[in-house]
Scaffold this motif. Structure first.
Motif, PDB file in Angstrom:
ATOM      1  N   LEU A 144       7.580  -0.082  -0.102  1.00  0.00           N
ATOM      2  CA  LEU A 144       8.649   0.546   0.300  1.00  0.00           C
ATOM      3  C   LEU A 144       8.941   1.874  -0.189  1.00  0.00           C
ATOM      4  N   GLU A 145       7.840   2.218  -1.122  1.00  0.00           N
ATOM      5  CA  GLU A 145       8.005   3.538  -1.660  1.00  0.00           C
ATOM      6  C   GLU A 145       6.866   4.364  -0.995  1.00  0.00           C
ATOM      7  N   ALA A 146       6.373   3.819   0.196  1.00  0.00           N
ATOM      8  CA  ALA A 146       5.160   4.727   0.370  1.00  0.00           C
ATOM      9  C   ALA A 146       5.874   6.014   1.237  1.00  0.00           C
ATOM     10  N   VAL A 147       5.383   7.212   1.018  1.00  0.00           N
ATOM     11  CA  VAL A 147       5.615   8.543   1.684  1.00  0.00           C
ATOM     12  C   VAL A 147       4.666   8.946   2.668  1.00  0.00           C
ATOM     13  N   GLY A 148       5.686   9.340   3.688  1.00  0.00           N
ATOM     14  CA  GLY A 148       4.970   9.807   4.900  1.00  0.00           C
ATOM     15  C   GLY A 148       4.330   8.972   5.783  1.00  0.00           C
ATOM     16  N   TYR A 184       7.759  -6.415   3.726  1.00  0.00           N
ATOM     17  CA  TYR A 184       6.250  -6.320   4.142  1.00  0.00           C
ATOM     18  C   TYR A 184       5.848  -5.413   5.042  1.00  0.00           C
ATOM     19  N   HIS A 185       6.449  -5.239   6.062  1.00  0.00           N
ATOM     20  CA  HIS A 185       6.140  -4.295   7.058  1.00  0.00           C
ATOM     21  C   HIS A 185       6.989  -3.476   7.765  1.00  0.00           C
ATOM     22  N   THR A 196       1.008  -4.328  10.962  1.00  0.00           N
ATOM     23  CA  THR A 196       0.935  -5.139  10.005  1.00  0.00           C
ATOM     24  C   THR A 196       0.256  -5.074   8.771  1.00  0.00           C
ATOM     25  N   VAL A 197      -0.175  -3.728   8.305  1.00  0.00           N
ATOM     26  CA  VAL A 197      -0.255  -3.251   7.183  1.00  0.00           C
ATOM     27  C   VAL A 197       0.632  -3.710   6.172  1.00  0.00           C
ATOM     28  N   HIS A 198       0.581  -4.084   4.746  1.00  0.00           N
ATOM     29  CA  HIS A 198       1.509  -4.494   3.754  1.00  0.00           C
ATOM     30  C   HIS A 198       1.960  -3.059   3.316  1.00  0.00           C
ATOM     31  N   GLU A 241       0.763  -1.110  -0.142  1.00  0.00           N
ATOM     32  CA  GLU A 241       0.026   0.066   0.003  1.00  0.00           C
ATOM     33  C   GLU A 241       0.766   1.387  -0.093  1.00  0.00           C
ATOM     34  N   ARG A 242       0.438   2.241  -0.622  1.00  0.00           N
ATOM     35  CA  ARG A 242       1.179   3.391  -0.753  1.00  0.00           C
ATOM     36  C   ARG A 242       0.331   4.742  -0.049  1.00  0.00           C
ATOM     37  N   ASP A 243      -0.945   4.551  -0.248  1.00  0.00           N
ATOM     38  CA  ASP A 243      -1.944   5.880   0.215  1.00  0.00           C
ATOM     39  C   ASP A 243      -1.815   5.846   1.772  1.00  0.00           C
ATOM     40  N   LEU A 244      -1.373   7.069   1.999  1.00  0.00           N
ATOM     41  CA  LEU A 244      -1.123   7.418   3.457  1.00  0.00           C
ATOM     42  C   LEU A 244      -2.321   7.254   4.277  1.00  0.00           C
ATOM     43  N   ALA A 245      -3.304   7.718   3.922  1.00  0.00           N
ATOM     44  CA  ALA A 245      -4.504   7.655   4.866  1.00  0.00           C
ATOM     45  C   ALA A 245      -5.118   5.940   4.706  1.00  0.00           C
ATOM     46  N   MET A 246      -4.925   5.236   3.819  1.00  0.00           N
ATOM     47  CA  MET A 246      -5.158   3.840   3.944  1.00  0.00           C
ATOM     48  C   MET A 246      -4.088   3.016   4.682  1.00  0.00           C
ATOM     49  N   LEU A 247      -2.870   3.441   4.838  1.00  0.00           N
ATOM     50  CA  LEU A 247      -1.720   2.861   5.659  1.00  0.00           C
ATOM     51  C   LEU A 247      -2.057   2.984   7.000  1.00  0.00           C
ATOM     52  N   LEU A 248      -2.562   4.296   7.265  1.00  0.00           N
ATOM     53  CA  LEU A 248      -2.655   4.763   8.779  1.00  0.00           C
ATOM     54  C   LEU A 248      -3.902   4.076   9.180  1.00  0.00           C
TER      55      LEU A 248
END
Length: 136
Positions: free
Chosen positions: A81-85, A108-109, A76-78, A4-11
């Motif tokens: 490695l290029e996610a920003v923030g 992965y995490h 535990t969210v996948h 996942e790359r989207d910050l809102a989804m990651l959080l």
């Protein structure tokens, strides 16, 4: 499967989990091999030495000096490695609470080592951050 790359989804989906046990940071000389009997959860080679992160009882059994008694929290969210923030938001929130953190990104995490005596507080802050409408 890409992370996942989207910050809102990651959080929202980070689902932090605290591991059992206490972990510590050790260092051995750069020119020394890591003893085969050791099972560190993290190993990083630097010019000054090789850092090993392992359970405290394992370090003590091996007679290794150590520091930073910490608990390990895995997000535990996948995460990509290029996610920003992502780590910036998390470490920033922990910093606001005065909680130090040593972060490690793996394939992965993301994994957080936080002081043992502040681990429950850190976990609660992370859980609060993942709630909808959280002010991360």
């Amino acid at each position: 499967m890409p992370g996942e790359r989207d910050l809102a989804m990651l959080l929202q989906n980070m689902k932090p989990e605290m591991h059992d046990g206490v972990f510590v940071f050790c260092s051995i000389p750069a020119d020394k091999e890591v003893p085969a009997a050791l099972r560190p959860v993290h190993l990083f080679r630097e010019r000054e030495g090789t850092t090993l992160v392992m359970r405290r009882e394992e370090a003590e059994s091996a007679g290794l000096p150590h520091q930073f008694a910490s608990r390990l929290i895995t997000l535990t969210v996948h995460s990509s490695l290029e996610a920003v923030g992502f780590l910036a938001a998390i470490t920033g929130r922990l910093a606001q609470a005065g909680i130090s953190v040593n972060a490690v990104s793996a394939y992965y995490h993301d994994h957080l080592f936080v002081p043992e005596h502040r681990a429950d507080e850190a976990l609660q802050l992370l859980q609060d951050m993942s709630k909808p409408n959280s002010t991360a």
